[in-house]
Design a protein around this motif. Sequence first.
Motif, short mmCIF file in Angstrom:
data_model
loop_
_atom_site.label_atom_id
_atom_site.label_comp_id
_atom_site.label_asym_id
_atom_site.label_seq_id
_atom_site.Cartn_x
_atom_site.Cartn_y
_atom_site.Cartn_z
N LEU A 30 1.02 -1.02 0.46
CA LEU A 30 0.28 -0.01 0.21
C LEU A 30 0.94 1.41 -0.32
CD1 LEU A 30 -2.94 1.85 0.22
CD2 LEU A 30 -2.93 1.07 2.73
N LEU A 32 0.90 5.16 0.51
CA LEU A 32 0.26 6.39 0.58
C LEU A 32 1.06 7.45 0.49
CD1 LEU A 32 -1.85 5.22 3.44
CD2 LEU A 32 -2.42 4.50 1.47
N ASP A 35 -2.55 12.33 -0.89
CA ASP A 35 -3.37 12.07 -1.62
C ASP A 35 -3.41 10.95 -1.94
OD1 ASP A 35 -3.46 13.68 -3.98
OD2 ASP A 35 -3.81 15.31 -2.96
N ALA A 36 -4.35 10.59 -2.39
CA ALA A 36 -4.30 9.61 -3.80
C ALA A 36 -3.83 9.78 -4.73
CB ALA A 36 -5.93 8.55 -4.20
N ARG A 40 -0.72 7.75 -7.28
CA ARG A 40 -0.45 7.30 -8.10
C ARG A 40 1.04 8.19 -9.37
NH1 ARG A 40 -5.72 8.06 -7.26
NH2 ARG A 40 -6.32 9.66 -9.03
N SER A 64 -1.19 -0.42 -4.38
CA SER A 64 -1.82 0.25 -4.64
C SER A 64 -1.92 0.92 -3.96
CB SER A 64 -3.69 -1.00 -4.27
OG SER A 64 -3.12 -1.22 -2.43
N THR A 65 -2.45 2.59 -4.76
CA THR A 65 -2.08 3.66 -3.98
C THR A 65 -2.94 4.28 -3.36
OG1 THR A 65 -2.92 4.41 -5.70
CG2 THR A 65 -0.80 4.12 -5.87
N GLY A 66 -2.67 5.26 -2.47
CA GLY A 66 -4.17 6.50 -1.72
C GLY A 66 -3.69 7.21 -0.70
N ASP A 70 -6.59 7.40 4.28
CA ASP A 70 -6.54 5.92 4.14
C ASP A 70 -5.80 5.80 5.14
OD1 ASP A 70 -8.64 6.37 2.09
OD2 ASP A 70 -7.43 6.74 0.61
N LYS A 73 -6.15 1.50 6.96
CA LYS A 73 -5.95 0.89 5.75
C LYS A 73 -4.41 -0.03 6.77
CE LYS A 73 -8.41 2.51 1.71
NZ LYS A 73 -8.51 2.16 0.50
#
Length: 731
Positions: A30, A32, A35-36, A40, A64-66, A70, A73
Amino acid sequence: MNIRSAAVLGAGTMGAQIAAHLANAGLPVLLLDLDAAIARDGLKRARAMKPDPFFTPDAASLISTGGFDDLEKIRSADWIIEAVVEQAEVKRPLLERVDEARGADSIVSTNTSGISIASLAEGRSDGFRRHWLGTHFFNPPRYLHLVEVIPTADTDPVVVEGISRFADHRLGKGVVIARDTPNFIANHIGVFGVVQVLRALESGRYTIEEIDAITGPALGRPKSATFRTMDIAGLDILAHVAKNLGVELPPIVAAMVERGWIGEKAGQGFYKRVKIAAGTEILTLDPQSMTYRPKQPAKLASLEAARAIDDTRERIRTLFAAKDKVGDFLRETLEPTLRYTAKVAPDIAYSTDDVDRAMKWGFGWELGPFEIMDALAIGGPERLALQGAAAAVVRRADVTILRAAKDRSRVVKKNAGASLVDLGDGVLALEFHSKMNAIGGDTMQMIRAGVKEAAANFCALVVGNDAPNFSVGANLMLLLLEAQEGNWDDIDLGLRTFQEATQSLRFADVPVIVAPAGMALGGGCEIVLHADRVQAAAEGYVGLVEVGVGLIPAGGGTKEMVARAVDGLPATHADLLPFAQRVFETIGFAKVSTSAADARRLGFLGAADRVTMNRDRVMADAKTYALERVSEGYQRPVPRAAIPVGGEGVLAALKLGVHLAWRAGRISDHDAVVGRALATVIAGGALPHQATVSEQYLLDLEREAFLKLCGERKTLERIQHTLKTGKPLRN
């Protein structure tokens, strides 16, 4: 301790690349950031980086990004790595939120390059502080071996050991336990050394080119030497690391940072690349005028003379004692750095061996500071015993099994090209040790001897070495000399001998595990292809590159790729062209894998072959795999008697592709000649229709094609050019 997932906080240059390498190790990650969208973008930039931080493009799918909104998570992540901007006032509030969101057993670390680890955890919960430590990756994380692990007084030793073991085995890193002091070990010593060099530059007695000539491979250090390395790393980073230490850099650095001349990412630093009509030109900074001038070659007599000295220790001794500019520079810069290292070692490390490892793994030195002190007979403190947190570091005795066996005088047989070494437990090793591990008559002789010796007195054979590269292929100089003399029978005999050697590996009475690391090219790749099993280093650059010198693989490589492509297909399979095309493109475009994972995609590794993340562990893992194959009840394979080939139909299609590429100007006249020769072998020759052939049939075809190409003038021109420049010629 089982680390099955990770979270990286901060998607900047380091954070995104750390996430990429965790994904290389097979972990879901993950990533992070504020912000997402920022996360990204960070991942997108990482995917576009050169060198590539990913083993294969598919690895990115594990990330995965966020955004930090978040953060809940991260509760399921086993390892949380903070990698935001290098400012304590930014890190501390984020870590407070992490303390609230993390799972009870999750490990939390920071990738800081120099901020006190303990200070960042002040005010955090007891559970957080027991699971908290520093993990300092070096940039780029995929390629640089060092990870400094920095525990605090509160860190649970089990956490230190668990992260150290994971970084070693799963991430392939060389782990050094460092004390929680500014800049830890490698950067602490590195910055001091850089300051000495910058002061010497400011004296005006040495040019930038002269200093880089002295401080590169001549001292057993990377080609980027000092100033090119600073440009790559960034002078802004250097200034930040120096600030952590409270070290005042010479004024030239402040002047360059103020101008924005911070290195490669700014387009200029100590060097500047400019476009000219013929391409690009490298300019060099003149420190006195702060302007750029054409690059000047360094002309240093003692440096030129020392190039003939292969032993790094002897070369450094010779240069250090030189009564000229080179000796003056080293006595002025290297000696104070070594003495400073001896002074601060007890404060920054738990052993002098760790200091040496940190500089070798983090900065690419062949010899660490204390090893250089030994070579120069410069006094220093007694080597320190491991103590405290260092007791948790993973023991490395199992890593150096080949060297340890040789140290115990367990060499069974040896010649100039290779050795047979008893690794214990019934496993024999075949080690190449010619220049660049090029394959010549000595090597082939020892391959056959190794197979015979292993069958008679051992239960398995491992083929590998501790060198940076497994093998760069056949000895081209010998081939060129034979071809220029027209000794076709001798070339044919050499080819038959090499084919017999690779076939002997494949059909040995004991399991043969080949353990490639670094480059395994041409003939080196053909040895890999003929293993019972492969235990490859993750950083494996494997490929059949013979077309670059106007030839095709003829040590069984073409045969083996054809046979693998159609393995399992019925002899009457309707369309063999797609399989033939895949082989043609892999060999014809001289594709070289960018990693062991990529080598599997290209067909150089099979489904049963294994990958070792840590280069240092490849031989030990290969030995373990060999013993597993023995316990499984290894049976030597039977030669393939019915390999489907396409005959005239496939040959016509492949030749048409060559012709169209030539017509479009994508390949040269001689590329087309080589392409048609390769197509003939892959199609199984000019058979009137689809048929099945034996392995020996394909071996004979590839050998015949190789011999014909050796008689081509343009092939010999390609070989000469490659030997002279190290680059292919497109004639």
